[in-house]
Design an enzyme around this catalytic site. Structure first.
Site, PDB file in Angstrom:
ATOM      1  N   ALA A  62      -3.796  -1.671   0.338  1.00 18.94           N
ATOM      2  CA  ALA A  62      -3.817  -0.842  -0.869  1.00 18.94           C
ATOM      3  C   ALA A  62      -4.934   0.210  -0.896  1.00 18.94           C
ATOM      4  O   ALA A  62      -4.655   1.400  -1.095  1.00 18.94           O
ATOM      5  CB  ALA A  62      -3.879  -1.752  -2.101  1.00 18.94           C
ATOM      6  N   GLN A 208       0.531  -8.855  10.066  1.00 18.04           N
ATOM      7  CA  GLN A 208      -0.775  -8.231   9.803  1.00 18.04           C
ATOM      8  C   GLN A 208      -1.923  -9.218   9.975  1.00 18.04           C
ATOM      9  O   GLN A 208      -3.042  -8.822  10.333  1.00 18.04           O
ATOM     10  CB  GLN A 208      -0.812  -7.656   8.371  1.00 18.04           C
ATOM     11  N   ASP A 249      -2.407  -5.956  -4.105  1.00 19.71           N
ATOM     12  CA  ASP A 249      -1.883  -4.582  -4.125  1.00 19.71           C
ATOM     13  C   ASP A 249      -1.804  -4.022  -5.534  1.00 19.71           C
ATOM     14  O   ASP A 249      -1.835  -2.812  -5.735  1.00 19.71           O
ATOM     15  CB  ASP A 249      -0.501  -4.537  -3.472  1.00 19.71           C
TER      16      ASP A 249
END
Ligand code: MRU
Length: 359
Positions: A62, A208, A249
């Site tokens: 983010a 990730q 986020d």
């Protein structure tokens, strides 16, 4: 920090950079789709290039998306003439915002940079310089926000005596302009000589955790242990983890937090095993216009990420898929929100409002 015992906290690579001395420059991004095997950069020279880089997760996380989009507005403005400048800039901003819907930092950064050009629309070069200055401020501010989060989280770790942590996805240096959010306290504590072990959920489908978090912690000399996502509950049951820390986020006014898909399940498992679950995020990730997490838009991504991840087919041709990229963890499962403004604990509309209300 005790300077004699401290190791320098160094992000492993430059995630986002503006190349050039003035607003005629371009945006350079570390291409995170190629990590950990390759350190390569991608240059963006127009709106579509920035949109595509965010959409494909060349830059992701983010805060990093926000910083990239801030510079992206400057890039987008380079093609605009004085006539209709303001309207066309707004339209370009909307295109950038459409790249990914969940992380609120993206829209926040685009709006903030566009607002800095207000009143300068008839003079595009001056508007561009003002926007570049704002994008740079936003970039520098993110470094400081991460550092503040790191202080807050390291204090918590010290006080609670945590030595073994678990995290999901990448809310690290690669997801920000600084030392990350979930990882910030890890870096600060390690720099002060604390020995830590961090279990990194692999994070299906785009990995990730395995590709990025494990890589950056390893670079920093912090012990990282990669586990497949479906092992987390067992690892918690075995008592291997003192606390879970993830990023976010978007966080609603009541503290419900959207983060990478799988975070919600992890929070439920942590609750079941009495392991505290924390979320680390800067003020720019809070969206107080949303009363609760059910209102947060959840990005849906291409099913091929599940069935043909990284170029190899792992499910039958033509099979149906469902691929939400994020989920929402309800505030009641979150022990505390670790922010640049301090720890929010317990997590509810009142405590969130008290700390973030003035943003
Ligand atoms: O799809 P991604 O890789 O952008 O998802 C990233 C996350 O979910 C992070 O945890 C979040 O953005 C916080 S980053 C400090």
């Amino acid at each position: 920090m005790n300077e004699t015992s401290a190791r320098r906290i160094q992000p492993p690579a430059t995630v986002v950079a503006w190349c050039g001395d003035d607003a005629t420059g371009f945006l350079r991004l570390l291409d995170q789709t190629r990590l950990p095997c390759e350190t390569a950069y991608l240059d963006c020279h127009d709106t579509h290039g920035v949109w595509d880089a965010i959409r494909r997760l060349v830059v992701r996380g983010a805060p990093a998306i926000g910083v990239a989009a801030g510079y992206g507005v400057v890039v987008a403005s380079q093609a605009l003439k004085a006539e209709g400048f303001g309207d066309k800039l707004t339209a370009a901003g909307e295109i950038l915002k459409s790249s990914r819907p969940t992380a609120v930092n993206l829209a926040w950064a685009v709006d903030r940079v566009i607002a800095s050009a207000r009143g300068l629309e008839s003079d595009p070069p001056a508007a561009r310089e003002a926007m570049l200055a704002e994008a740079r401020r936003l970039h520098e501010e993110d470094v400081q926000l991460c550092a503040n989060i790191g202080e807050c989280a390291a204090g918590l770790m010290e006080e609670a005596g945590w030595e073994s942590l678990l995290t999901h996805c990448n809310a690290g240096a690669l997801a920000t302009a600084g030392i990350g959010t979930a990882t910030a306290g890890m870096y600060v504590a390690a720099a002060r000589g604390r020995r830590l072990r961090v279990y990194c959920d692999e994070t299906r489908p785009l990995l990730q955790g395995a590709r990025l978090t494990a890589w950056e912690l390893q670079q920093a000399g912090i012990e990282a242990v990669v586990i497949a996502d479906n092992m987390a509950a067992q690892v918690l049951r075995e008592g291997r983890v003192d606390a879970v820390i993830t990023g976010a986020d978007r966080i609603a006014a009541n503290g419900d937090a959207a983060n990478k898909i799988g975070t919600y399940g992890l929070a439920i498992a942590a609750k079941h095993h009495d392991v505290p679950f924390y979320v680390a995020a800067p003020y720019s990730t809070f969206d107080l216009s949303l009363a609760e997490g059910g209102q947060i838009p959840i990005e849906q991504r291409d099913g091929e990420e599940i069935t043909r991840g990284f170029g190899r087919r792992t499910a039958p041709e033509g099979i149906a898929t469902y691929n939400p990229a994020f989920d929402v963890t309800p505030a009641e499962l979150i022990a505390g929100l670790i922010t640049d403004r301090g720890l929010i604990c317990p997590v509810n509309a009142e405590t969130v409002g008290r700390v973030l209300g003035g943003s």
